[in-house]
Design a protein around this motif. Structure first.
Motif, short mmCIF file in Angstrom:
data_model
loop_
_atom_site.label_atom_id
_atom_site.label_comp_id
_atom_site.label_asym_id
_atom_site.label_seq_id
_atom_site.Cartn_x
_atom_site.Cartn_y
_atom_site.Cartn_z
N LEU A 166 0.85 -1.18 0.00
CA LEU A 166 0.00 0.00 0.00
C LEU A 166 0.89 1.23 0.00
O LEU A 166 1.82 1.32 0.78
N VAL A 167 0.60 2.17 -0.89
CA VAL A 167 1.35 3.42 -0.92
C VAL A 167 0.37 4.56 -0.66
O VAL A 167 -0.56 4.77 -1.44
N VAL A 168 0.57 5.26 0.44
CA VAL A 168 -0.34 6.33 0.81
C VAL A 168 0.28 7.67 0.43
O VAL A 168 1.38 8.00 0.90
N GLY A 169 -0.40 8.40 -0.42
CA GLY A 169 0.14 9.67 -0.92
C GLY A 169 0.71 9.47 -2.31
O GLY A 169 1.38 8.47 -2.58
N THR A 170 0.43 10.40 -3.20
CA THR A 170 0.88 10.25 -4.59
C THR A 170 1.68 11.46 -5.05
O THR A 170 1.61 11.87 -6.20
N GLY A 171 2.42 12.07 -4.12
CA GLY A 171 3.32 13.14 -4.53
C GLY A 171 4.57 12.53 -5.17
O GLY A 171 4.56 11.38 -5.61
N GLU A 183 -17.63 6.06 3.73
CA GLU A 183 -17.44 4.70 4.21
C GLU A 183 -16.00 4.48 4.69
O GLU A 183 -15.07 4.98 4.08
N LEU A 184 -15.85 3.70 5.76
CA LEU A 184 -14.51 3.32 6.20
C LEU A 184 -14.14 2.01 5.53
O LEU A 184 -14.92 1.06 5.55
N GLU A 185 -12.95 1.98 4.93
CA GLU A 185 -12.54 0.80 4.17
C GLU A 185 -11.25 0.24 4.75
O GLU A 185 -10.39 1.00 5.20
N SER A 186 -11.11 -1.07 4.71
CA SER A 186 -9.88 -1.71 5.18
C SER A 186 -9.11 -2.24 4.00
O SER A 186 -9.68 -2.78 3.06
N TYR A 187 -7.78 -2.08 4.05
CA TYR A 187 -6.91 -2.62 3.00
C TYR A 187 -5.79 -3.39 3.70
O TYR A 187 -5.17 -2.87 4.62
N ALA A 188 -5.56 -4.60 3.23
CA ALA A 188 -4.50 -5.43 3.82
C ALA A 188 -3.36 -5.58 2.83
O ALA A 188 -3.58 -5.60 1.63
N ALA A 189 -2.14 -5.68 3.34
CA ALA A 189 -0.99 -5.78 2.47
C ALA A 189 0.19 -6.35 3.24
O ALA A 189 0.14 -6.53 4.45
N ASN A 190 1.26 -6.63 2.48
CA ASN A 190 2.48 -7.12 3.11
C ASN A 190 3.31 -6.00 3.72
O ASN A 190 4.13 -6.24 4.58
N ALA A 191 3.11 -4.78 3.18
CA ALA A 191 3.84 -3.64 3.73
C ALA A 191 3.08 -2.37 3.41
O ALA A 191 2.27 -2.35 2.48
N VAL A 192 3.33 -1.35 4.20
CA VAL A 192 2.66 -0.06 4.01
C VAL A 192 3.72 1.02 3.82
O VAL A 192 4.72 1.04 4.56
N VAL A 193 3.53 1.85 2.82
CA VAL A 193 4.46 2.95 2.56
C VAL A 193 3.72 4.27 2.77
O VAL A 193 2.68 4.51 2.14
N LEU A 194 4.23 5.11 3.64
CA LEU A 194 3.63 6.43 3.83
C LEU A 194 4.47 7.46 3.07
O LEU A 194 5.68 7.55 3.28
#
Lengths: 225, 253, 636
Positions: free
Chosen positions: C37-42, C213-224
Motif C-alpha cells: 500500500l502506498v499512501v500519498g501520490t506526490g 465509508e470506512l474501508e480496510s486494506y490489507a498488504a504485506n507492507a505499508v508505505v507512507l
C-alpha cells in the motif's frame, strides 16, 4: 491499425469533415468563377454552359463524386453534432461566450439551410422543375437559353431574397468552416493560427459578395436578358 | 462589500440540484474568491446549515483542483487565472454572482460544486506517458533536445488538468487537454517512438469517456488558466495525420 | 528500545553499494504475490508506486485529492539539485553531500545524505527519459542555475514549475502501471489508521471521502508518503489539505516521530493581508537573485517606498551578510526579516519588508526582468493588486516545509516493521534546515531508487503470506476510527474548525515560530491543551459521517494537529540549542547567529507515543560524523 479507425476516432471523423468540406468548397469556388461569366454577356455565358454539357459522362462522374462527398459531409456533420450535444447535456444558468461566434455556433443550422437551398437550386436551374419564369421559352432546337433562364429568374424578388439568404448562410458556414478545416488538418501553428481564422472569413466574404452579386445586380437591372 | 450569490446545490449524483441564493455580507475585497466562500460557509455552519462543498487544495493556481463556473465563465472573469487566484477586488459591491460546477457528460456532479474528473486521468492512462521504467536510461545530456523544442514541450506541459477546457467547450470536448499532452511528449525526442500509438489511443479514449468532438470554437483556450494555445490541437491533428499512411497499409489487428 | 539506524559501515562512497549487495531479492514471478500500500501520490509516493509496480508487486495507491496528479509536490517552483557538474564549476557528489549536511546544520545522517547525493544524478536521467521538459540551451544541453546556500550551479529546472513537471513525470509512470493493471489508485481516500498485526504493519483504514465509508486494506507492507505538517501553523505555503494525520496515526501505532521542531520558514512569501486569509503564497526564492531587500531606517515610516531616499533605507541582509547578501540561506534570511520587523521597521501592516527590483530594472531593463520573473510578478499582482515593476514587492517569511517527520532507518523503515516512510513525511536527510531544490531530489530518490531495494529485502524476509482484512485488528481499527468521527460530529458546539485552526496557528507562530525561547515554548505547552479541550467541547461539525463532508475531514486533521502541535513544542523545548530552522534565542552568537551545542544535542530526537495521558518518551539516535568535521555554519 486500419483506416476504419478513422470512423471510430473523433479526430478521424473530423478529418473526414474537413476534407469533404474543403472539396465541396473547391467546387463552390469554381462554380462561382464559372457563373461570373454571366457578366460577360449572353453569348459567353451560354457558351460556358454548353461547354460544360459537352463534358458528358465526365460531368456526371464529377457530379456523382461531388454528391457523394457532400453526403459524407452532411452525414458526419449531423453525427458529430449529435455526439457533441450528448456530451454537454446540461448548460449553465448564465453562459458567457469568450471566443466562439455566431458562425461557429450555427454550423449545423447553416449547413441544413444550405442543403435545403441546394435541393431547391438543383430543382430550379439543373432539373428546371420549379421557379422558372413563364416567359422563358425554349428555342427551336428544344434547348433552353441558360442566360435567359438565370436573368429572368432573378428579375423576381422572391428568388433573389432566397438566394441572397442562402449565400448569407454559406458565408457563415464557410466563415467558420474554412479556418476550422485547416486547423483540423493541422495547418495552424503560432504564425498562421490568428490569420487562418481571419482568412477563412475573408474568403467566405469574397464568396458571399461574388455569389450575391449575380441575383442582386440582375434584379437591379445591371444584367438584362 | 455585499454580494448576492446564486450557488448550485446538489446533495448527490442522483439529486436534481438547484441554484440557491445566499447573501455574502461584509466581504473584504482583499479576500480570494474561495476565501469568500470559506467565510460564507462559516456563517452557514453557525446557522446550522450545510456548507457548500467545492474542490480546492493548493490555492496557488497549480494543483488544478478548483473548478467553478462563475457568471458563465470557467474559473471566473479574470484571464489566465484559476478560481483560487481570483480576488474579490475583481467584483463590485452589490454584484450578483452565479457559481456553478463544471458541466459535461464526462464530468458527473458528485455534490454541489464538485464533479468527478477521473475521465481525465483515464485519458492519460490511455497513453499520455513515455513507456520507460525506472533505471536503465541514458545520461540526461545523451539525447539533445533543442532549446526551442524544450520550450514548446514546456508550453504544452504547463496544463494543470483542471478541466476548464471541457467545462467551457460547447461540445464538452477534451481536445485541448489531450492535445497538450500529445504536444508535450511529441515535441521531445524521447516521446517520438510512441507518438503515433499515443495519439491514436488517447483520442480513441476521448470518445469512450463521453467527451464531445472539437469543432474549433476555441472556448477552451480562452478559459485555460495556463493559456495553453489551440495550436497544440493542430499539432495533435498533425500527429494523427502522420499515422494514416501507416494505418492504410497495415492489416487489421 | 535502542534505535538501530541500520547504516552500513565502511567508507562513505561504498556504503550504498555494499548495502545493496547484502539486501535480499525476490524472483520476478514471486513478486506478484506481494501487495504494497502506498499512501500519498506526490513525488515520493507516485515514484515509489510506479517503480514497485514495474518490478511486479501489486500496488494499491491512495490520495485524498481527486487525482494523483494534484499532490502538493506540484507546487514546488524552483528546481531540483544534482551533482552532474555539467557547468564544470567544481561540483561533485561529495560537494553536494557536504553542502546538504552543512545546510542542515549538521543534524542529518552522513550515510543517508551521501547516498542522496550519489543518487541525484540518476534522478535527472530518469526524469529526462520520462519527458520532463527541463530548460535547455539553444544547442539542446541542459541548463543549470544556482540556488541559496551553494556556490555552484547544480539546479535543474523547468521554468518556475519544476515540481509540477517532475510530478507529472511520476504520475505518468504511475498511469502507465494503472493501465497495465498493476496499480489500483484510490482517489478521494484519506488514511485514518495504520493496522498493525503481530507487530508488523499489515494494512490501513481509509475513509472514502465521497461516501464516507470506512474501508480496510490489507498488504504485506505499508508505505507512507504523506508529506509535511507545516499546516500546523494554519497559514503556510502548503496546500489546504496537507495534513499530519496519516503520520500521526502511525505514530500512535508505534512509529517514532523524529525532530518535529525542525520546520522551515521560507523568506519570500506574500505577507498576510487579513484574518480570514486561508493560505500564504510563496514567491520563488530565485527573486532574491535580482531583488534587494530593505526596510526604512525610521521605525513605522509612513511614506510610500518611492518617497524614501536611498540614505534612509536599510539593506539589512547586505549589511549583515556581505558575502551572500540577499542570497543568504532560507533560515538566516527569514530570521533577519523577522528580527527587523519585530524591532518596528516592518512595512505594510508591520509584517513585511520590501523586495525591490528598481536597480535590476535600471541595469537590465524591464524586459529582462519580465522574462526572468514575469509569471511571479503577475502572481503578485493578482494576489495583492500591486504592480511590482513600479513599486517594491512586500514579502514576509511563511512556514513552508517540515524537515522533521516519522523516524526511519537507512532502509526508510520506521520503528514499526513493514511501515516505510518516504519524502517529506520522514524525518529526512535535511537535518535542521533544507536547502532550496533539495526536497524534490529527496522525494524522488526515496521513491525511485531507495525504497524499491529496501522494501524487497523486508518482503523477502517475511514471505508473501495471506493478505486478508479478516484479522480482528482491522475491525478494531475501523470501530475506533468511526467512534472518533462520531465524537467530532456529536460535539455540535458553536465554533467552526477554521476558528480553532486560526487559534492554534497563532499560538504556534508566536511561540514556536522563527524564534523560540524556553518561555515561549512553555507558554505554547500551556496554551495548547486547553485549546484542544475547548475544541472537543465547542467545535461545530455539520452533517453526517456517511456523506461527502469536508468539515469532518478538516476537523479530523485539526484534531491531530492539536495533539501534534504539543509534540512540536515539546521537542523544541527539549532541544536547548539553536540549529538550522530551530532558533532558540538563548543560544545565539553576539551578532545573532544560531549557536549549536554539539556536545549535548548531536542527536536525532525520536519520540515514542505512550498513550494520550502519558508524555511521550524521548529516544536519541546519536549522529556520527566520520567523514566531515562539523563546523560553525557561516554565510557571512
Amino acid at each position: 491499425m486500419q483506416l476504419t479507425q478513422l470512423l471510430r476516432n473523433s479526430v478521424g471523423r473530423k478529418l473526414i469533415m474537413a476534407v469533404s468540406g474543403l472539396l465541396v468548397t473547391g467546387f463552390v469556388v469554381s462554380h462561382l468563377l464559372g457563373n461570373l461569366a454571366l457578366f460577360a454577356g449572353q453569348e459567353a455565358f451560354n457558351l460556358y454552359a454548353a461547354q460544360l454539357q459537352q463534358l458528358g459522362p465526365l460531368l456526371w462522374l464529377f457530379r456523382l463524386g461531388l454528391a457523394g462527398t457532400l453526403l459524407l459531409h452532411v452525414f458526419f456533420g449531423i453525427w458529430l453534432t449529435l455526439q457533441n450535444r450528448a456530451a454537454k447535456p446540461t448548460g449553465y444558468a448564465i453562459n458567457r461566450i469568450r471566443s466562439t461566434n455566431l458562425a461557429a455556433k450555427t454550423m449545423v443550422f447553416t449547413g441544413m439551410a444550405l442543403l435545403l437551398f441546394l435541393i431547391g437550386h438543383l430543382l430550379h436551374f439543373t432539373f428546371r422543375r420549379i421557379g422558372l419564369p413563364p416567359e422563358l421559352a425554349h428555342d427551336a432546337g428544344g434547348t433552353l437559353d441558360v442566360f435567359d433562364m438565370v436573368t429572368l429568374s432573378f428579375q423576381q424578388g422572391f428568388p433573389v431574397l432566397l438566394y441572397a439568404g442562402a449565400m448569407l448562410a454559406l458565408f457563415l458556414h464557410l466563415g467558420h468552416g474554412l479556418g476550422s478545416a485547416l486547423q483540423t488538418l493541422g495547418a495552424c501553428n503560432d504564425k498562421f493560427l490568428p490569420g487562418v481564422r481571419k482568412g477563412g472569413f475573408i474568403v467566405a466574404l469574397a464568396l458571399l459578395l461574388g455569389y450575391v452579386s449575380i441575383p442582386v445586380l440582375t434584379f437591379f437591372g445591371f444584367v438584362t436578358p | 462589500m455585499n454580494l448576492t450569490l446564486h450557488v448550485w446545490r446538489q446533495k448527490g449524483p442522483e439529486d436534481r440540484g438547484r441554484l440557491e441564493r445566499y447573501a455574502a455580507r461584509n466581504i473584504d475585497p482583499e479576500l480570494s474568491f474561495l476565501e469568500m466562500l470559506d467565510q460564507l460557509n462559516g456563517e452557514l455552519i453557525r446557522e446550522g446549515r450545510e456548507p457548500i462543498v467545492f474542490d480546492h487544495d493548493c490555492r496557488e493556481g497549480i494543483c488544478g483542483a478548483c473548478s467553478q463556473v462563475i457568471n458563465g465563465e470557467a474559473h471566473g472573469p479574470q484571464a489566465e487565472t484559476t478560481v483560487c487566484q481570483l480576488y474579490m477586488r475583481q467584483f463590485q459591491d452589490g454584484d450578483e454572482i452565479y457559481v456553478e460546477p463544471w458541466r459535461a457528460r464526462a464530468f458527473p456532479v458528485i455534490k454541489d460544486l464538485v464533479v468527478d474528473r477521473s475521465a481525465l486521468d483515464r485519458l492519460i492512462e490511455a497513453g499520455g506517458y513515455i513507456s520507460v521504467g525506472t533505471g536503465g536510461v541514458p545520461d540526461a545530456n545523451a539525447i539533445l533536445v533543442p532549446g526551442e523544442a524544450a520550450e514548446t514541450a514546456m508550453d504544452a506541459a504547463e496544463c494543470i488538468g483542471c478541466g476548464a477546457c471541457v467545462a467551457a467547450c460547447p461540445n464538452g470536448s477534451a481536445m485541448l487537454f489531450v492535445a497538450a499532452k500529445i504536444a508535450h511528449l511529441a515535441s521531445l525526442p524521447q516521446g517520438r517512438p510512441e507518438a503515433s500509438r499515443r495519439v491514436c489511443s488517447m483520442t480513441d479514449a476521448m470518445g469512450r469517456e463521453g467527451f464531445g468532438n472539437c469543432s474549433n470554437h476555441y472556448e477552451c483556450e480562452a478559459a485555460c488558466p495556463k493559456g495553453i494555445s489551440v495550436k497544440f490541437i493542430a499539432q495533435l491533428n498533425r500527429e494523427y495525420l502522420k499515422t494514416l499512411p501507416k494505418a492504410a497499409t497495415s492489416k487489421a489487428p | 528500545m535502542i534505535l538501530d539506524n541500520q547504516c552500513p559501515s565502511g567508507p562513505l562512497a561504498d556504503q550504498w553499494d555494499n548495502h545493496r549487495r547484502n539486501l535480499l531479492l525476490i524472483n520476478p514471478d514471486n513478486k506478484r504475490k506481494y501487495t504494497v500500500l502506498v499512501v500519498g501520490t506526490g513525488l515520493a509516493g507516485a515514484s515509489a508506486a510506479a517503480t514497485l509496480a514495474e518490478l511486479g508487486y501489486k500496488v494499491e495507491a491512495f490520495c485524498y485529492q481527486d487525482s494523483p496528479r494534484r499532490a502538493h509536490s506540484i507546487a514546488a517552483q524552483g528546481g531540483i539539485n544534482a551533482a552532474k557538474n555539467y557547468p564544470n564549476d567544481g561540483d561533485s557528489i561529495y560537494r553536494l553531500f557536504f553542502d546538504t549536511i552543512k545546510g542542515g546544520d549538521f543534524r542529518a545522517r552522513e550515510s543517508n545524505v551521501y547516498r542522496l547525493a550519489q543518487i541525484s544524478n540518476g534522478i535527472i536521467d530518469q526524469c529526462v527519459a520520462q519527458g520532463v521538459p527541463f530548460a535547455r540551451d539553444y544547442a539542446g544541453y541542459l541548463q543549470n542555475r544556482s540556488f541559496g546556500g551553494s556556490q555552484v550551479s547544480r539546479t535543474f529546472f523547468a521554468r518556475g514549475q519544476t515540481g509540477q513537471q517532475l510530478l507529472l513525470g511520476a504520475y505518468q509512470a504511475l498511469s502507465r502501471q494503472i493501465r497495465a493493471g498493476k496499480i489500483r489508485v484510490h482517489t478521494r481516500r484519506e488514511m485514518l489508521d495504520l493496522v498493525v498485526v503481530a507487530g508488523r504493519a499489515r494494512g490501513i483504514t481509509a475513509r472514502n471521502l465521497v461516501s464516507g465509508e470506512l474501508e480496510s486494506y490489507a498488504a504485506n507492507a505499508v508505505v507512507l508518503a504523506t508529506g509535511g505538517y507545516a499546516n500546523v501553523y494554519n497559514l503556510s505555503t502548503n496546500a489546504l489539505g496537507s495534513n499530519v494525520t496519516a503520520a500521526w496515526r502511525a505514530y500512535k501505532r508505534g512509529a517514532y516521530f523524529a525532530n518535529p521542531c525542525f520546520t522551515q520558514i521560507h523568506p519570500t512569501c506574500i505577507p498576510v493581508s487579513g484574518n480570514l486569509q486561508s493560505k500564504l503564497t510563496l514567491l520563488s526564492e530565485s527573486l532574491r537573485n535580482d531583488g534587494r531587500i530593505w526596510v526604512p531606517r525610521n521605525r513605522r515610516d509612513p511614506r510610500s517606498p518611492e518617497q524614501i531616499p536611498e540614505a534612509e533605507r536599510d539593506y539589512f541582509l547586505e549589511r549583515r551578510y556581505p558575502g551572500y547578501g540577499n542570497l543568504a540561506p532560507r533560515d538566516i534570511a527569514s530570521r533577519a526579516v523577522k528580527q527587523i520587523c519585530d524591532a518596528g521597521f516592518g512595512v505594510g501592516n508591520g509584517q513585511g519588508v520590501y523586495l525591490d527590483f528598481t536597480d535590476a530594472i535600471q541595469n537590465l531593463g524591464t524586459e529582462t526582468i519580465r522574462s526572468r520573473y514575469g509569471n511571479l510578478f503577475d502572481m503578485y499582482l493578482r494576489i495583492t493588486g500591486e504592480d511590482a515593476y513600479r513599486r517594491p514587492m512586500r514579502i514576509f517569511p511563511a512556514p513552508h516545509y517540515s524537515m522533521g517527520g516519522l523516524w526511519v532507518d537507512y532502509n526508510l523503515q520506521s520503528t514499526v516493521p513493514g511501515l516505510f516512510v518516504l519524502g517529506e513525511a520522514n524525518f529526512s536527510d535535511h537535518g535542521a534546515n533544507r536547502l532550496g531544490a533539495s526536497a524534490l531530489m529527496q522525494g524522488l530518490a526515496d521513491g525511485y531508487f531507495i525504497l524499491p531495494y529496501t522494501i524487497t529485502d523486508y518482503l523477502a524476509g517475511t514471505g508473501p503470506g495471506r493478505n486478508a482484512v479478516t484479522d480482528d485488528a482491522f475491525d478494531q481499527s475501523r470501530t475506533a476510527t468511526e467512534e472518533c468521527l462520531q465524537q467530532l460530529l456529536a460535539v455540535r458546539g458553536d465554533k467552526t474548525v477554521d476558528e480553532f485552526h486560526r487559534q492554534l496557528g497563532h499560538i504556534l507562530w508566536n511561540n514556536v515560530g522563527m524564534a523560540r525561547s524556553e518561555e515561549s515554548l512553555q507558554r505554547a505547552l500551556q496554551q495548547i491543551p486547553p485549546l484542544r479541550e475547548e475544541f472537543w467541547n465547542r467545535v461545530r461539525v455539520p452533517g453526517r459521517s456517511d456523506d461527502f463532508n469536508q468539515e469532518l475531514e478538516k476537523a479530523g486533521r485539526l484534531a491531530d494537529y492539536l495533539e501534534f502541535g504539543e509534540l512540536l513544542a515539546r521537542d523544541a523545548l527539549n532541544r536547548n540549542e539553536s540549529c538550522g530552522g530551530h532558533f532558540r534565542v538563548e543560544h545565539q552568537t553576539e551578532d545573532g547567529e544560531a549557536l549549536r551545542d554539539d556536545a549535548n544535542y548531536n542527536y536525532v530526537a525520536a519520540w515514542e507515543y505512550r498513550g494520550d495521558q502519558t508524555p511521550p518518551r524521548l529516544h536519541k539516535e546519536t549522529l556520527r560524523f566520520d567523514s566531515i568535521e562539523t563546523a560553525v555554519r557561516s554565510y557571512k
